[in-house]
Write a protein that holds these residues in place. Structure first.
Motif, PDB file in Angstrom:
ATOM      1  N   ASN A 267       0.855  -1.193   0.000  1.00  0.00           N
ATOM      2  CA  ASN A 267       0.000   0.000   0.000  1.00  0.00           C
ATOM      3  C   ASN A 267       0.883   1.234   0.000  1.00  0.00           C
ATOM      4  O   ASN A 267       1.907   1.263   0.678  1.00  0.00           O
ATOM      5  N   TYR A 268       0.528   2.218  -0.772  1.00  0.00           N
ATOM      6  CA  TYR A 268       1.144   3.539  -0.628  1.00  0.00           C
ATOM      7  C   TYR A 268       0.011   4.542  -0.574  1.00  0.00           C
ATOM      8  O   TYR A 268      -1.020   4.385  -1.223  1.00  0.00           O
ATOM      9  N   ARG A 269       0.194   5.527   0.286  1.00  0.00           N
ATOM     10  CA  ARG A 269      -0.851   6.511   0.529  1.00  0.00           C
ATOM     11  C   ARG A 269      -0.297   7.893   0.206  1.00  0.00           C
ATOM     12  O   ARG A 269       0.650   8.346   0.841  1.00  0.00           O
ATOM     13  N   ILE A 270      -0.893   8.524  -0.771  1.00  0.00           N
ATOM     14  CA  ILE A 270      -0.460   9.845  -1.211  1.00  0.00           C
ATOM     15  C   ILE A 270      -1.469  10.861  -0.711  1.00  0.00           C
ATOM     16  O   ILE A 270      -2.612  10.920  -1.184  1.00  0.00           O
ATOM     17  N   THR A 271      -1.068  11.642   0.283  1.00  0.00           N
ATOM     18  CA  THR A 271      -1.935  12.678   0.818  1.00  0.00           C
ATOM     19  C   THR A 271      -1.848  13.890  -0.102  1.00  0.00           C
ATOM     20  O   THR A 271      -0.758  14.343  -0.466  1.00  0.00           O
TER      21      THR A 271
ATOM     22  N   ALA B 116      -5.695  19.928   0.697  1.00  0.00           N
ATOM     23  CA  ALA B 116      -7.093  19.969   1.137  1.00  0.00           C
ATOM     24  C   ALA B 116      -8.029  20.454   0.038  1.00  0.00           C
ATOM     25  O   ALA B 116      -9.190  20.045  -0.020  1.00  0.00           O
ATOM     26  N   ASP B 117      -7.540  21.296  -0.859  1.00  0.00           N
ATOM     27  CA  ASP B 117      -8.393  21.818  -1.930  1.00  0.00           C
ATOM     28  C   ASP B 117      -8.163  21.088  -3.261  1.00  0.00           C
ATOM     29  O   ASP B 117      -8.580  21.549  -4.314  1.00  0.00           O
ATOM     30  N   TYR B 118      -7.509  19.929  -3.217  1.00  0.00           N
ATOM     31  CA  TYR B 118      -7.206  19.181  -4.439  1.00  0.00           C
ATOM     32  C   TYR B 118      -8.494  18.696  -5.098  1.00  0.00           C
ATOM     33  O   TYR B 118      -9.409  18.207  -4.423  1.00  0.00           O
TER      34      TYR B 118
ATOM     35  N   ASP C 275     -17.206  10.491   4.666  1.00  0.00           N
ATOM     36  CA  ASP C 275     -17.023   9.334   5.555  1.00  0.00           C
ATOM     37  C   ASP C 275     -16.029   9.628   6.677  1.00  0.00           C
ATOM     38  O   ASP C 275     -15.268   8.759   7.092  1.00  0.00           O
ATOM     39  N   GLY C 276     -16.020  10.864   7.135  1.00  0.00           N
ATOM     40  CA  GLY C 276     -15.157  11.226   8.254  1.00  0.00           C
ATOM     41  C   GLY C 276     -13.694  11.399   7.918  1.00  0.00           C
ATOM     42  O   GLY C 276     -12.860  11.532   8.817  1.00  0.00           O
ATOM     43  N   SER C 277     -13.339  11.418   6.636  1.00  0.00           N
ATOM     44  CA  SER C 277     -11.924  11.553   6.281  1.00  0.00           C
ATOM     45  C   SER C 277     -11.431  12.981   6.515  1.00  0.00           C
ATOM     46  O   SER C 277     -12.039  13.939   6.049  1.00  0.00           O
ATOM     47  N   PRO C 278     -10.276  13.121   7.192  1.00  0.00           N
ATOM     48  CA  PRO C 278      -9.705  14.456   7.396  1.00  0.00           C
ATOM     49  C   PRO C 278      -8.846  14.910   6.217  1.00  0.00           C
ATOM     50  O   PRO C 278      -8.387  16.046   6.194  1.00  0.00           O
ATOM     51  N   VAL C 279      -8.613  14.018   5.236  1.00  0.00           N
ATOM     52  CA  VAL C 279      -7.685  14.329   4.144  1.00  0.00           C
ATOM     53  C   VAL C 279      -8.219  13.858   2.799  1.00  0.00           C
ATOM     54  O   VAL C 279      -9.094  12.996   2.724  1.00  0.00           O
ATOM     55  N   ASN C 280      -7.632  14.422   1.748  1.00  0.00           N
ATOM     56  CA  ASN C 280      -7.751  13.861   0.404  1.00  0.00           C
ATOM     57  C   ASN C 280      -6.570  12.922   0.233  1.00  0.00           C
ATOM     58  O   ASN C 280      -5.434  13.294   0.542  1.00  0.00           O
TER      59      ASN C 280
ATOM     60  N   GLY D 299     -10.807   2.774  14.755  1.00  0.00           N
ATOM     61  CA  GLY D 299      -9.458   2.599  14.254  1.00  0.00           C
ATOM     62  C   GLY D 299      -9.350   2.303  12.768  1.00  0.00           C
ATOM     63  O   GLY D 299      -8.245   2.147  12.254  1.00  0.00           O
ATOM     64  N   GLU D 300     -10.474   2.213  12.069  1.00  0.00           N
ATOM     65  CA  GLU D 300     -10.427   1.903  10.636  1.00  0.00           C
ATOM     66  C   GLU D 300     -10.490   3.178   9.798  1.00  0.00           C
ATOM     67  O   GLU D 300     -11.186   4.127  10.139  1.00  0.00           O
ATOM     68  N   GLU D 301      -9.750   3.152   8.711  1.00  0.00           N
ATOM     69  CA  GLU D 301      -9.866   4.183   7.687  1.00  0.00           C
ATOM     70  C   GLU D 301     -10.772   3.614   6.607  1.00  0.00           C
ATOM     71  O   GLU D 301     -10.615   2.456   6.206  1.00  0.00           O
ATOM     72  N   ARG D 302     -11.725   4.421   6.130  1.00  0.00           N
ATOM     73  CA  ARG D 302     -12.654   3.963   5.105  1.00  0.00           C
ATOM     74  C   ARG D 302     -12.327   4.659   3.781  1.00  0.00           C
ATOM     75  O   ARG D 302     -11.993   5.837   3.755  1.00  0.00           O
TER      76      ARG D 302
END
Length: 195
Positions: free
Chosen positions: A5-9, A12-14, A49-54, A172-175
Motif C-alpha cells: 500500500n502507498y498513501r499519497i496525501t 485539502a483543496d485538491y 465518511d469522516g476523512s480528514p484528508v484527500n 481505528g479503521e480508515e474507510r
C-alpha cells in the motif's frame, strides 16, 4: 501473498476528479498484470465518511514477489513517481485471505486498520486472533474479500476488507472509496491462512 500500500496525501483543496480521471484512464492497465492477485484503487475525500484528508491509496495483494518487483521497478510505478513524487511503500507478509458472500460483486468501499502489537504481546497469539477475526469478517454480508498481513519489523498487523457498498464504521479503521479493482490472479490467492 504479499500486501502493499502507498498513501499519497493531497492538498485539502485538491480536485479529486483528477484522480478519478486517472484511474478511469489507467486502472485497466493492471487488469492482466502477472503476479497480481488484486489491486484496489482507493481514495479518501476530505469531509466524506469522516476523512480528514484527500488521499490516493492503492492497495495490492500480490501472488508473487516477482510480480511486485516487476511493478515497483517498472514504468507504471515510475509514472506515478513522476506525477506525485516517490511515495513510501508499505508492505506486509500475507497471513491470510478470505472471500466473502459478495465475492462476485464489484466492491465500492474498503476499510483498512493497522494495529501495532505491544511489546508484551506474543506474536503467535496476536496472529491467531487476527486470523479468527478475518474468518468472522469474511462471513459478514456485503464483504467481497478480506485479508490480514504483518510487518514483523514494526510488529504491525494490517486488516484490509473490500465491501460491496459501504464499509461500516469501526474504531481505528480508515474507510475508502474503491474506484476500480484489477484482479488478474484473484483466483490464485490462497484462501485461509498462508502456511
Amino acid at each position: 501473498m504479499h500486501a502493499m500500500n502507498y498513501r499519497i496525501t493531497l492538498p485539502a483543496d485538491y480536485d479529486m476528479r483528477i484522480i478519478r480521471r486517472r484511474v478511469a484512464a489507467k486502472g485497466r492497465l493492471l487488469d492482466d498484470f502477472p503476479g497480481l492477485g488484486q489491486k484496489a484503487y482507493l481514495i479518501r475525500e476530505r469531509g466524506v465518511d469522516g476523512s480528514p484528508v484527500n488521499e490516493y491509496a492503492p492497495f495490492y495483494l500480490w501472488n508473487t514477489p516477482e510480480g511486485m518487483h516487476s511493478f515497483l521497478w517498472g514504468a507504471g510505478f515510475q509514472a506515478l513517481c513522476d506525477d506525485f513524487g516517490r511515495p513510501d511503500v508499505e508492505h506486509w507478509t500475507g497471513l491470510g485471505f478470505a472471500r466473502g458472500p459478495a465475492r462476485d460483486t464489484v466492491p465500492r468501499a474498503a476499510a483498512r486498520r493497522a494495529l501495532r502489537l505491544s511489546p508484551g504481546t506474543a506474536p503467535a497469539t496476536a496472529v491467531a486472533h487476527a486470523l479468527e477475526e478475518m474468518a468472522r469478517t469474511a462471513e459478514r454480508p456485503g464483504v467481497h474479500s478480506t485479508a490480514v498481513a504483518v510487518d514483523p519489523r514494526r510488529w504491525e498487523l494490517l486488516h484490509f476488507t473490500l465491501w460491496e457498498d459501504t464499509a461500516p464504521e469501526a474504531p481505528g479503521e480508515e474507510r475508502y472509496q474503491v474506484l476500480h479493482l484489477s484482479r488478474p490472479e484473484l483466483g490464485k490467492l490462497p484462501e485461509g491462512r498462508t502456511w
